[in-house]
Scaffold this active site. Sequence first.
Site, mmCIF file in Angstrom:
data_model
loop_
_atom_site.group_PDB
_atom_site.id
_atom_site.type_symbol
_atom_site.label_atom_id
_atom_site.label_comp_id
_atom_site.label_asym_id
_atom_site.label_seq_id
_atom_site.Cartn_x
_atom_site.Cartn_y
_atom_site.Cartn_z
ATOM 1 N N GLY A 56 0.818 -1.208 0.000
ATOM 2 C CA GLY A 56 0.000 0.000 0.000
ATOM 3 C C GLY A 56 0.850 1.257 0.000
ATOM 4 O O GLY A 56 1.846 1.338 -0.726
ATOM 5 N N GLY A 96 4.729 1.527 -0.003
ATOM 6 C CA GLY A 96 5.535 1.248 -1.182
ATOM 7 C C GLY A 96 5.618 -0.232 -1.470
ATOM 8 O O GLY A 96 4.680 -0.986 -1.201
ATOM 9 N N ASP A 98 -2.987 -3.404 -9.680
ATOM 10 C CA ASP A 98 -3.095 -3.671 -11.122
ATOM 11 C C ASP A 98 -2.176 -2.721 -11.888
ATOM 12 O O ASP A 98 -1.501 -3.115 -12.853
ATOM 13 C CB ASP A 98 -4.531 -3.484 -11.618
ATOM 14 C CG ASP A 98 -5.530 -4.306 -10.817
ATOM 15 O OD1 ASP A 98 -5.111 -5.299 -10.190
ATOM 16 O OD2 ASP A 98 -6.717 -3.942 -10.800
HETATM 17 N N1 LIG Z 1 -2.152 5.614 -0.575
HETATM 18 C C1 LIG Z 1 -1.171 5.422 -1.465
HETATM 19 N N2 LIG Z 1 -0.337 6.448 -1.798
HETATM 20 C C2 LIG Z 1 0.652 6.280 -2.709
HETATM 21 N N3 LIG Z 1 0.883 5.102 -3.350
HETATM 22 C C3 LIG Z 1 0.108 4.058 -3.053
HETATM 23 C C4 LIG Z 1 -0.964 4.142 -2.096
HETATM 24 N N4 LIG Z 1 -1.585 2.943 -2.052
HETATM 25 C C5 LIG Z 1 -0.916 2.141 -2.920
HETATM 26 N N5 LIG Z 1 0.096 2.805 -3.522
HETATM 27 C C6 LIG Z 1 1.048 2.279 -4.515
HETATM 28 O O1 LIG Z 1 0.442 1.179 -5.166
HETATM 29 C C7 LIG Z 1 1.196 -0.013 -4.967
HETATM 30 C C8 LIG Z 1 0.278 -1.209 -4.902
HETATM 31 O O2 LIG Z 1 -0.655 -0.998 -3.862
HETATM 32 P P1 LIG Z 1 -1.201 -2.191 -2.930
HETATM 33 O O3 LIG Z 1 -0.103 -2.761 -2.139
HETATM 34 O O4 LIG Z 1 -2.372 -1.626 -2.197
HETATM 35 O O5 LIG Z 1 -1.645 -3.253 -4.027
HETATM 36 P P2 LIG Z 1 -2.781 -4.366 -3.963
HETATM 37 O O6 LIG Z 1 -3.137 -4.654 -2.534
HETATM 38 O O7 LIG Z 1 -2.345 -5.482 -4.802
HETATM 39 O O8 LIG Z 1 -3.978 -3.571 -4.668
HETATM 40 P P3 LIG Z 1 -5.215 -4.116 -5.549
HETATM 41 O O9 LIG Z 1 -5.076 -5.610 -5.639
HETATM 42 O O10 LIG Z 1 -6.418 -3.665 -4.800
HETATM 43 O O11 LIG Z 1 -5.092 -3.450 -6.868
HETATM 44 C C9 LIG Z 1 1.994 0.247 -3.684
HETATM 45 O O12 LIG Z 1 3.180 -0.541 -3.623
HETATM 46 C C10 LIG Z 1 2.300 1.743 -3.817
HETATM 47 O O13 LIG Z 1 3.422 1.947 -4.644
#
Ligand SMILES: Nc1ncnc2c1ncn2[C@@H]1O[C@H](COP(=O)(O)OP(=O)(O)OP(=O)(O)O)[C@@H](O)[C@H]1O
Length: 331
Positions: free
Chosen positions: A226, A229, A256
């Site tokens: 999230g 990073g 994604d």
């Molecule tokens: N609030 C935020 N601010 C800035 N960057 C973010 C934020 N949330 C996510 N990111 C960026 O997006 C990347 C992927 O997010 P995350 O870890 O939430 O993926 P995920 O849980 O697989 O998401 P999803 O499966 O819902 O698309 C993070 O590593 C970060 O670089």
Amino acid sequence: MMSIVTLTLNPAIDQTIFINDFQLETVNRAYDLKNHAGGKGVNVASLLAATGHPVVATGFLGDQNAEIFDRLFAEKQIDDQFIRIPGQPRVGIKISDQQTQRTTEINLPGLTPTNTELAAIRTTITRLAAENNQWFILAGNVPPGIPSTIYGQLIEIIQAAGKQVVLDTSGEALRYGLAAAPTIAKPNLAELEQFVGYALTSEQAAEKAGRELLNHGINIVVISMGEHGALFIDAAQSLVAIPPSVAVQSTVGAGDAMVAGLVAAQTQGLDLAASARLATAFAAAKITQLGSNLPANEVVAQIQAEVVVRPCSAQHDLLQWNTSQLKGVPL
Ligand SMILES: Nc1ncnc2c1ncn2[C@@H]1O[C@H](COP(=O)(O)OP(=O)(O)OP(=O)(O)O)[C@@H](O)[C@H]1O
Ligand SMILES: [Mg+2]
């Protein structure tokens, strides 16, 4: 032409209903409704197409009420090779409350393909892998009625043809998929914790768990966390890429976008640090927009310049994160 192939087993029509001060057990007045063609592979396809990559999208798509997908594919010039199955695509309802900044999601189950249709997707992937397509992206959960081994089987088919594959899924499908050693895996922290069976409460712990996957033949492991990073791990190094803070519209689809950016980086032959920077820029840029769109190129480039990439280090173990703030494993 050399294309990137995305697979979506269970696409969704994402319906976002905008309501201020949403309440249960009363009449709520919505002020807007937006529909997007979604599902993880469809989102990745859409982002890659918008950034100039030739894309083939396949998977299963209901043959009724699916015009929104046809419009997206036409608009973005995505080569539609979905297998049409009887019924309507699943709907995912998101109640977006701008006043409280809270989102409530209601996910409906999808269509279940028959065994014949399952055999057809294997045939389609076999054919696409034999054609001039270098990268395959298998993204999203495996819907009920499809064996959890499906991604593992498809990874074997793709790799037998000498092509590269990215896996982004969770649960049993992740377990079986990782066993087949995709080129790149992108679990989020909660998905990796579920896979290893214990909490990963520090950067070092996550790095160690990710690095172990390399022993099984995976080239790059990306662990997203999230707003904290993501870790980018290959045989030579472990990096952390931290996004700048951005004005968030919706964090749906951040992962994604990260997958799309990773593959875009690989097709350009970028090294791990540059890939981490581009993938993070795609993800952070995506969340400033609704739907599967990126802001203007200049905005993405600005964010890309602001991403901080540094080596993983024990020193940062002191900065333990609170996993309860991170999203759970999606259902
Ligand atoms: N609030 C935020 N601010 C800035 N960057 C973010 C934020 N949330 C996510 N990111 C960026 O997006 C990347 C992927 O997010 P995350 O870890 O939430 O993926 P995920 O849980 O697989 O998401 P999803 O499966 O819902 O698309 C993070 O590593 C970060 O670089
Ligand atoms: Mg994800």
